[in-house]
Design an enzyme around this catalytic site. Structure first.
Site, PDB file in Angstrom:
ATOM      1  N   ASP A 137      -7.477  -6.928  10.233  1.00 15.29           N
ATOM      2  CA  ASP A 137      -8.842  -6.389  10.167  1.00 15.29           C
ATOM      3  C   ASP A 137      -9.911  -7.482  10.109  1.00 15.29           C
ATOM      4  O   ASP A 137     -11.027  -7.296  10.617  1.00 15.29           O
ATOM      5  CB  ASP A 137      -8.998  -5.421   8.985  1.00 15.29           C
ATOM      6  CG  ASP A 137      -8.570  -6.009   7.646  1.00 15.29           C
ATOM      7  OD1 ASP A 137      -8.059  -7.151   7.626  1.00 15.29           O
ATOM      8  OD2 ASP A 137      -8.734  -5.331   6.623  1.00 15.29           O
TER       9      ASP A 137
ATOM     10  N   LYS B 215       0.806  -1.240   0.000  1.00 21.22           N
ATOM     11  CA  LYS B 215       0.000   0.000   0.000  1.00 21.22           C
ATOM     12  C   LYS B 215       0.832   1.280   0.000  1.00 21.22           C
ATOM     13  O   LYS B 215       0.484   2.281   0.623  1.00 21.22           O
ATOM     14  CB  LYS B 215      -0.960   0.019   1.197  1.00 21.22           C
ATOM     15  CG  LYS B 215      -1.837  -1.234   1.292  1.00 21.22           C
ATOM     16  CD  LYS B 215      -2.601  -1.301   2.590  1.00 21.22           C
ATOM     17  CE  LYS B 215      -3.263  -2.649   2.763  1.00 21.22           C
ATOM     18  NZ  LYS B 215      -3.962  -2.798   4.048  1.00 21.22           N
TER      19      LYS B 215
END
Length: 489
Positions: free
Chosen positions: A229, A194
């Protein structure tokens, strides 16, 4: 001699012009919709997922789950131990914090829990943008910046958040980058993604890095849990509903975590936890099988991606890729038939120009003249003056790609339900709840509706009545705080 050369060049240009006009006229003779539909029918056949094939895919995934639990590297599914062996019961009390780092922004959260009667008494958060230079700078500078934001967040608290003397603040750290965990509160970074690129952090314990940074800030806070997550989604869902057994992310990317019997994990060599349970992070995006309905469009997308040959299942079901598959289908058809006019629209050749939110808006257009479709084609792809037949065709392509993704995602959930033995009716008629988070599931109604219908079809009506799908919002944040609470000393 010069005149002859000029004359020849002019003749060549004239011939080329005539050929170009002929090609355009040939394309302009009209769209042979019968041929177009025939071409789409062939693509649909390759994407087809009858229920028996879905069951075979689920069985193949279940086999990979067993292999991944047996040994590291034994399966395409990593089946990572999360070290979360105690799930929240709703009785948790006190003040807990969470740090959610998953991209160019991070969030710090403060959660006040009031036990069985109070639930989540109060929840506050602050979002912070990470300056680009820190994403490629030093580990010291990045973690100092994060710790400073945490310290500032704590410093702004009122008297109602005062921690008793001798008690340390506890934090759940959601770190959505590839890590190898060795305990609930430690994990070494495998690689950055990312847009982050800080080589010195790779191979280091990210909890230790954060802890040292907090100490430099004079912040007395302990990282009680390191989670991703998906695990956070499961835990956040379990706090709301004690029957949640699985957490699924269906957003830009996709993953799943579920509650496994610790005795069913051959690669777990330590003493079995008292709860008898362990949350497993499947990393299901990397699932691959010859049974998956992979088309030429998927193969080309994968070949041109940053990770060819990897994350095949994710590339078929997640929001990052669905719009791109639609674009590739439309491009292929428009190269053979003038569905968008005499020339192929230049913007249609740009990878990832059609995003899944735009695809969703097109798919959900219920107006008689499909004016939303016309608007999105114009705004996104520079395609003007489309006929109603062309717009209907575009909707049909979106429907095909979204349904394939939804049915495959349902097969993955069915594989988990089978693995934990909840695919048959039990005497006590126990509920099995699936907590799902992510923009694709939340906002793309045609996708989520198809997923739920397909899961019912796979389970059969009787068993399906005991399986519930719930939207679990913000699991990656509050879930980390809840894990810290459930494992608190």
């Amino acid at each position: 001699m010069e005149k002859r050369v000029v004359c020849t060049a002019a003749t060549v240009a004239a011939v080329a012009c005539v050929v170009a006009v002929f090609v355009i006229r040939k394309r302009s003779k009209g769209i042979k919709w019968g041929k177009v539909r025939e071409m789409l029918k062939e693509i649909k056949l390759k994407c087809a997922l009858p229920i028996e094939r879905l069951k075979q895919i689920a069985s193949a995934m279940e086999t990979e789950m067993h292999a991944g639990l047996a040994s590291d590297g034994g399966s395409k599914l990593k089946m990572l131990l999360s070290y979360v062996d105690k799930l929240p019961t709703g009785a948790e009390e006190g003040l807990f914090y969470a740090l959610d780092l998953g991209g160019t922004n991070f969030r710090v959260l403060r959660v006040q829990l009031g036990g069985k009667e109070g639930g989540v008494v109060r929840q506050e958060h602050k979002e912070v943008s990470i300056p680009p230079h820190l994403m490629v700078g030093s580990s010291h500078d990045l973690f100092d910046f994060i710790a400073e934001a945490l310290s500032s967040f704590v410093a702004s608290e009122g008297e109602e958040y005062k921690v008793p003397e001798g008690k340390q603040r506890e934090l759940g750290f959601t770190f959505s980058f590839p890590v190898k965990q060795s305990s609930l509160s430690s994990g070494t970074l495998i690689k950055w993604t990312k847009g982050f690129c800080i080589e010195e952090t790779v191979g280091q314990d990210v909890v230790a890095e954060l802890t040292k940074a907090m100490e430099r800030q004079g912040l007395d806070m302990k990282v009680a849990a390191l989670v991703n997550d998906t695990v956070g989604t499961l835990v956040g869902g379990r706090y709301e509903d004690g029957d949640v057994m699985t957490g699924v992310i269906l957003g830009t990317g996709s993953n799943a975590a579920y509650v496994e019997r610790a005795s069913s994990i051959p690669k777990w060599h330590d003493e079995l936890p008292k709860s008898g349970e362990m949350v497993i992070n499947m990393e299901w995006g990397n699932f691959k099988s010859p049974l998956l309905p992979i088309t030429e469009f998927d193969e080309a997308l994968d070949f041109e991606s940053l990770n060819p040959g990897e994350q095949i299942y994710e590339k078929l079901i997640s929001g990052m890729y669905l719009g791109e598959v639609v674009r590739r289908v439309l491009l292929k058809v428009s190269e053979e038939f003038p569905i968008f006019g005499d020339i192929v629209p230049p913007k249609l050749e740009a990878p990832f120009i059609l995003r899944t939110p735009q695809m969703s808006a097109i798919h959900h257009d219920s107006s008689l003249d499909l004016k939303v479709v016309a608007k999105k084609l114009k705004e996104t792809l520079g395609i003007h003056n489309t006929s109603i037949k062309t717009r209907k065709f575009v909707v049909d392509v979106c429907d095909m790609v979204a349904k394939r993704a939804a049915r495959l995602a349902a097969a993955g959930i069915y594989a988990i339900i089978k693995k934990i033995g909840r695919d048959t009716l039990s005497d006590d008629k126990q509920r099995t709840v699936i907590a799902i988070d992510g923009g694709l599931f939340e906002h793309y109604t045609a996708f989520s509706d198809c997923l739920e219908r397909t899961l019912r079809e796979l389970l059969g009506e009787e068993v399906a009545n005991s399986v519930v799908i719930k939207h679990a919002n913000d699991g990656s944040g509050i879930g980390a705080a809840l894990i810290a609470a459930s494992h608190s000393n």
